[in-house]
Motif scaffolding. Sequence first.
Motif, PDB file in Angstrom:
ATOM      1  N   VAL A   1      -1.084 -36.542  11.169  1.00 59.06           N
ATOM      2  CA  VAL A   1      -0.727 -37.964  11.174  1.00 59.06           C
ATOM      3  C   VAL A   1      -0.888 -38.495  12.591  1.00 59.06           C
ATOM      4  N   TYR A   2      -1.004 -39.805  12.729  1.00 52.12           N
ATOM      5  CA  TYR A   2      -1.066 -40.397  14.056  1.00 52.12           C
ATOM      6  C   TYR A   2       0.302 -40.273  14.716  1.00 52.12           C
ATOM      7  N   ASP A   3       0.303 -40.122  16.026  1.00 51.66           N
ATOM      8  CA  ASP A   3       1.557 -39.843  16.734  1.00 51.66           C
ATOM      9  C   ASP A   3       2.463 -41.059  16.909  1.00 51.66           C
TER      10      ASP A   3
ATOM     11  N   PRO B   1       0.660 -42.876   9.318  1.00 51.74           N
ATOM     12  CA  PRO B   1       1.730 -41.906   9.186  1.00 51.74           C
ATOM     13  C   PRO B   1       2.201 -41.713   7.746  1.00 51.74           C
ATOM     14  N   SER B   2       1.761 -42.573   6.846  1.00 47.20           N
ATOM     15  CA  SER B   2       2.309 -42.462   5.494  1.00 47.20           C
ATOM     16  C   SER B   2       1.581 -41.463   4.614  1.00 47.20           C
ATOM     17  N   CYS B   3       0.289 -41.247   4.816  1.00 48.84           N
ATOM     18  CA  CYS B   3      -0.435 -40.469   3.818  1.00 48.84           C
ATOM     19  C   CYS B   3      -1.195 -39.258   4.354  1.00 48.84           C
ATOM     20  N   GLY B   4      -1.021 -38.875   5.577  1.00 53.18           N
ATOM     21  CA  GLY B   4      -1.738 -37.724   6.098  1.00 53.18           C
ATOM     22  C   GLY B   4      -1.348 -36.445   5.369  1.00 53.18           C
ATOM     23  N   ALA B   5      -2.345 -35.638   5.048  1.00 48.84           N
ATOM     24  CA  ALA B   5      -2.069 -34.376   4.359  1.00 48.84           C
ATOM     25  C   ALA B   5      -1.896 -33.220   5.345  1.00 48.84           C
ATOM     26  N   LEU B   6      -2.612 -33.258   6.444  1.00 47.68           N
ATOM     27  CA  LEU B   6      -2.533 -32.185   7.436  1.00 47.68           C
ATOM     28  C   LEU B   6      -2.194 -32.694   8.834  1.00 47.68           C
TER      29      LEU B   6
ATOM     30  N   ARG C   1      -3.812 -37.790  16.958  1.00 42.78           N
ATOM     31  CA  ARG C   1      -3.237 -37.228  15.735  1.00 42.78           C
ATOM     32  C   ARG C   1      -2.522 -35.934  16.067  1.00 42.78           C
ATOM     33  N   VAL C   2      -1.441 -35.688  15.334  1.00 50.59           N
ATOM     34  CA  VAL C   2      -0.658 -34.474  15.516  1.00 50.59           C
ATOM     35  C   VAL C   2      -0.516 -33.796  14.161  1.00 50.59           C
ATOM     36  N   PRO C   3      -0.360 -32.476  14.148  1.00 48.70           N
ATOM     37  CA  PRO C   3      -0.184 -31.777  12.877  1.00 48.70           C
ATOM     38  C   PRO C   3       1.066 -32.265  12.146  1.00 48.70           C
ATOM     39  N   GLY C   4       0.956 -32.392  10.850  1.00 48.48           N
ATOM     40  CA  GLY C   4       2.110 -32.789  10.057  1.00 48.48           C
ATOM     41  C   GLY C   4       1.696 -33.496   8.784  1.00 48.48           C
ATOM     42  N   ARG C   5       2.685 -33.819   7.963  1.00 45.99           N
ATOM     43  CA  ARG C   5       2.444 -34.519   6.709  1.00 45.99           C
ATOM     44  C   ARG C   5       3.034 -35.915   6.794  1.00 45.99           C
ATOM     45  N   GLY C   6       2.355 -36.848   6.176  1.00 47.17           N
ATOM     46  CA  GLY C   6       2.868 -38.201   6.128  1.00 47.17           C
ATOM     47  C   GLY C   6       3.948 -38.342   5.076  1.00 47.17           C
ATOM     48  N   VAL C   7       4.622 -39.480   5.091  1.00 48.61           N
ATOM     49  CA  VAL C   7       5.728 -39.743   4.177  1.00 48.61           C
ATOM     50  C   VAL C   7       5.272 -39.674   2.721  1.00 48.61           C
ATOM     51  N   THR C   8       4.154 -40.294   2.400  1.00 50.71           N
ATOM     52  CA  THR C   8       3.667 -40.305   1.016  1.00 50.71           C
ATOM     53  C   THR C   8       3.288 -38.908   0.561  1.00 50.71           C
ATOM     54  N   THR C   9       2.587 -38.176   1.399  1.00 47.75           N
ATOM     55  CA  THR C   9       2.209 -36.810   1.063  1.00 47.75           C
ATOM     56  C   THR C   9       3.443 -35.949   0.823  1.00 47.75           C
ATOM     57  N   ALA C  10       4.428 -36.055   1.692  1.00 50.21           N
ATOM     58  CA  ALA C  10       5.655 -35.269   1.539  1.00 50.21           C
ATOM     59  C   ALA C  10       6.365 -35.613   0.231  1.00 50.21           C
ATOM     60  N   LEU C  11       6.426 -36.889  -0.111  1.00 53.94           N
ATOM     61  CA  LEU C  11       7.084 -37.312  -1.347  1.00 53.94           C
ATOM     62  C   LEU C  11       6.342 -36.787  -2.576  1.00 53.94           C
ATOM     63  N   LEU C  12       5.023 -36.904  -2.570  1.00 56.03           N
ATOM     64  CA  LEU C  12       4.235 -36.391  -3.695  1.00 56.03           C
ATOM     65  C   LEU C  12       4.427 -34.890  -3.860  1.00 56.03           C
TER      66      LEU C  12
END
Length: 53
Positions: free
Chosen positions: A8-10, A1-6, A17-28
């Motif tokens: 993340v695991y639910d 869940p931390s680094c998915g770009a498109l 996996r579900v659509p979304g951005r991980g925490v690290t990707t969002a922060l970057l």
Amino acid sequence: PSCGALAVYDGAFTGRRVPGRGVTTALLERHGVRVFGEDRVEEAAAYLESLEP
């Protein structure tokens, strides 16, 4: 869940996996860093080339 770009695991530990951005990707991205998934290597290379003077 931390680094998915498109996607993340639910969080249910089922491998789903579900659509979304991980925490690290969002922060970057919040700080102006472009993030590319592993399936977008060509796009990332083209972006890097566009940055060169």
